[in-house]
Motif scaffolding. Structure first.
Motif, PDB file in Angstrom:
ATOM      1  N   PRO A  38       2.350  64.515  52.333  1.00 55.15           N
ATOM      2  CA  PRO A  38       2.041  63.413  51.374  1.00 55.15           C
ATOM      3  C   PRO A  38       2.822  62.030  51.535  1.00 55.15           C
ATOM      4  O   PRO A  38       3.637  61.548  51.001  1.00 55.15           O
ATOM      5  CB  PRO A  38       2.556  64.126  50.092  1.00 55.15           C
ATOM      6  CG  PRO A  38       3.608  65.052  50.474  1.00 55.15           C
ATOM      7  CD  PRO A  38       3.190  65.530  51.615  1.00 55.15           C
ATOM      8  N   LEU A  39       2.677  61.763  53.092  1.00 52.82           N
ATOM      9  CA  LEU A  39       3.481  60.604  53.206  1.00 52.82           C
ATOM     10  C   LEU A  39       3.023  59.225  52.698  1.00 52.82           C
ATOM     11  O   LEU A  39       3.826  58.276  52.688  1.00 52.82           O
ATOM     12  CB  LEU A  39       3.356  60.332  54.800  1.00 52.82           C
ATOM     13  CG  LEU A  39       4.156  61.557  55.527  1.00 52.82           C
ATOM     14  CD1 LEU A  39       3.539  61.531  57.300  1.00 52.82           C
ATOM     15  CD2 LEU A  39       5.336  61.586  55.354  1.00 52.82           C
ATOM     16  N   ALA A  40       1.822  59.122  52.170  1.00 50.27           N
ATOM     17  CA  ALA A  40       1.277  58.028  51.207  1.00 50.27           C
ATOM     18  C   ALA A  40       2.270  57.933  50.302  1.00 50.27           C
ATOM     19  O   ALA A  40       2.476  56.654  49.669  1.00 50.27           O
ATOM     20  CB  ALA A  40      -0.127  58.260  51.115  1.00 50.27           C
ATOM     21  N   LEU A  41       2.481  59.054  49.548  1.00 53.30           N
ATOM     22  CA  LEU A  41       3.425  58.877  48.513  1.00 53.30           C
ATOM     23  C   LEU A  41       4.694  58.264  48.568  1.00 53.30           C
ATOM     24  O   LEU A  41       5.294  57.383  48.132  1.00 53.30           O
ATOM     25  CB  LEU A  41       3.678  60.204  47.921  1.00 53.30           C
ATOM     26  CG  LEU A  41       4.821  60.447  46.836  1.00 53.30           C
ATOM     27  CD1 LEU A  41       4.176  59.897  45.645  1.00 53.30           C
ATOM     28  CD2 LEU A  41       5.066  61.938  46.530  1.00 53.30           C
ATOM     29  N   ILE A  42       5.339  58.621  49.749  1.00 50.62           N
ATOM     30  CA  ILE A  42       6.624  58.388  50.129  1.00 50.62           C
ATOM     31  C   ILE A  42       6.711  56.803  50.491  1.00 50.62           C
ATOM     32  O   ILE A  42       7.397  56.049  50.061  1.00 50.62           O
ATOM     33  CB  ILE A  42       7.385  59.083  51.472  1.00 50.62           C
ATOM     34  CG1 ILE A  42       7.338  60.587  51.039  1.00 50.62           C
ATOM     35  CG2 ILE A  42       8.549  58.429  51.839  1.00 50.62           C
ATOM     36  CD1 ILE A  42       7.654  61.382  52.089  1.00 50.62           C
ATOM     37  N   THR A  43       5.476  56.381  51.052  1.00 49.39           N
ATOM     38  CA  THR A  43       5.091  55.030  51.516  1.00 49.39           C
ATOM     39  C   THR A  43       5.180  54.219  50.047  1.00 49.39           C
ATOM     40  O   THR A  43       5.667  52.920  50.131  1.00 49.39           O
ATOM     41  CB  THR A  43       4.067  54.749  52.285  1.00 49.39           C
ATOM     42  OG1 THR A  43       4.091  55.500  53.431  1.00 49.39           O
ATOM     43  CG2 THR A  43       3.844  53.118  52.343  1.00 49.39           C
ATOM     44  N   SER A  44       4.671  54.870  49.168  1.00 49.71           N
ATOM     45  CA  SER A  44       4.471  53.870  47.755  1.00 49.71           C
ATOM     46  C   SER A  44       5.481  53.713  47.389  1.00 49.71           C
ATOM     47  O   SER A  44       5.732  53.014  46.059  1.00 49.71           O
ATOM     48  CB  SER A  44       3.463  54.723  46.929  1.00 49.71           C
ATOM     49  OG  SER A  44       3.701  55.870  46.330  1.00 49.71           O
ATOM     50  N   LEU A  45       6.496  54.626  47.645  1.00 44.96           N
ATOM     51  CA  LEU A  45       7.880  54.584  46.653  1.00 44.96           C
ATOM     52  C   LEU A  45       8.718  53.229  47.053  1.00 44.96           C
ATOM     53  O   LEU A  45       9.513  52.756  46.473  1.00 44.96           O
ATOM     54  CB  LEU A  45       8.716  55.864  47.396  1.00 44.96           C
ATOM     55  CG  LEU A  45       8.537  57.241  46.766  1.00 44.96           C
ATOM     56  CD1 LEU A  45       9.385  58.178  47.283  1.00 44.96           C
ATOM     57  CD2 LEU A  45       8.259  57.219  45.153  1.00 44.96           C
ATOM     58  N   GLY A  46       8.533  52.656  48.192  1.00 46.59           N
ATOM     59  CA  GLY A  46       9.224  51.409  48.638  1.00 46.59           C
ATOM     60  C   GLY A  46       8.977  50.447  47.684  1.00 46.59           C
ATOM     61  O   GLY A  46       9.974  49.414  47.514  1.00 46.59           O
ATOM     62  N   ALA A  47       7.921  50.138  47.150  1.00 43.46           N
ATOM     63  CA  ALA A  47       7.556  49.086  46.088  1.00 43.46           C
ATOM     64  C   ALA A  47       7.846  49.482  44.833  1.00 43.46           C
ATOM     65  O   ALA A  47       7.230  50.509  44.326  1.00 43.46           O
ATOM     66  CB  ALA A  47       6.060  48.576  46.209  1.00 43.46           C
ATOM     67  N   GLY A  48       8.699  49.002  44.150  1.00 45.48           N
ATOM     68  CA  GLY A  48       8.994  49.256  42.820  1.00 45.48           C
ATOM     69  C   GLY A  48      10.016  50.667  42.550  1.00 45.48           C
ATOM     70  O   GLY A  48       9.985  51.160  41.666  1.00 45.48           O
TER      71      GLY A  48
END
Length: 181
Positions: free
Chosen positions: A94-104
């Protein structure tokens, strides 16, 4: 922790990993509980909020990726082959999840920065080694290769054989006989 509680936690984590890898960061806690065959209350007993679950998943996912890259670097095989194995491995995470963590991201949901930096450094080392052996094009930096790999695998539904991955890998492969295989 009791054996049944440990099994429930493992089921929650495995289910969440699968759902986030498949659907991206929009998966609800209720979806995870339902897919795991557990009640929402059981999920919240293990993870008090979505942030706690996501932080656990990020650490688990990045640790697994780090270990996978390390193992590949230790093998005596083509660095290009190791790179392909890493991309194949990433497709199920689920690397998309980790990437989405960067914002906010908040302190409770932020992926461990040191772990991300360690993975990126290992991938850059792999890219540099592939360039040295002549299987990865040499006109971009290893850090740029890492950036391209992130684009390739850090998106919902990323697969090793999807059109974006295929085009990007074809573009990264060095031309000529040294890159065949």
């Amino acid at each position: 922790m009791r054996a049944d509680a440990r099994r429930n936690r493992e089921r929650i984590v495995a289910t969440a990993l699968d759902l986030f890898a498949e659907r991206g960061p929009g998966v609800s806690m209720e979806d995870i509980a339902c897919a795991a065959g557990l009640g929402v209350g059981t999920l919240y007993r293990h993870f008090p909020d979505r942030g706690a679950l996501v932080a656990d998943l990020a650490t688990t996912t990045l640790s697994g990726l780090r270990d996978h890259v390390r193992a590949g670097l230790a093998e005596d095989v083509s660095r290009w082959e190791v790179l392909l194995r890493v991309v194949r491995y990433c497709a199920g995470q689920p690397l998309a999840l980790i990437t989405s963590l960067g914002a906010g991201a908040t302190p409770s949901t932020a992926a461990p920065v040191e772990l991300i930096q360690e993975v990126d450094a290992l991938l850059a080392r792999l890219a540099a080694q592939a360039q040295e052996e002549g299987t990865l094009r040499g006109d971009i930096t290893p850090e740029q290769v890492v950036g391209l790999l992130n684009v390739m695998v850090c998106r919902p539904g990323a697969r090793f054989d999807d059109p974006l991955s295929t085009v990007m890998l074809d573009g990264l492969k060095a031309p000529g006989p040294a890159s065949r295989g």
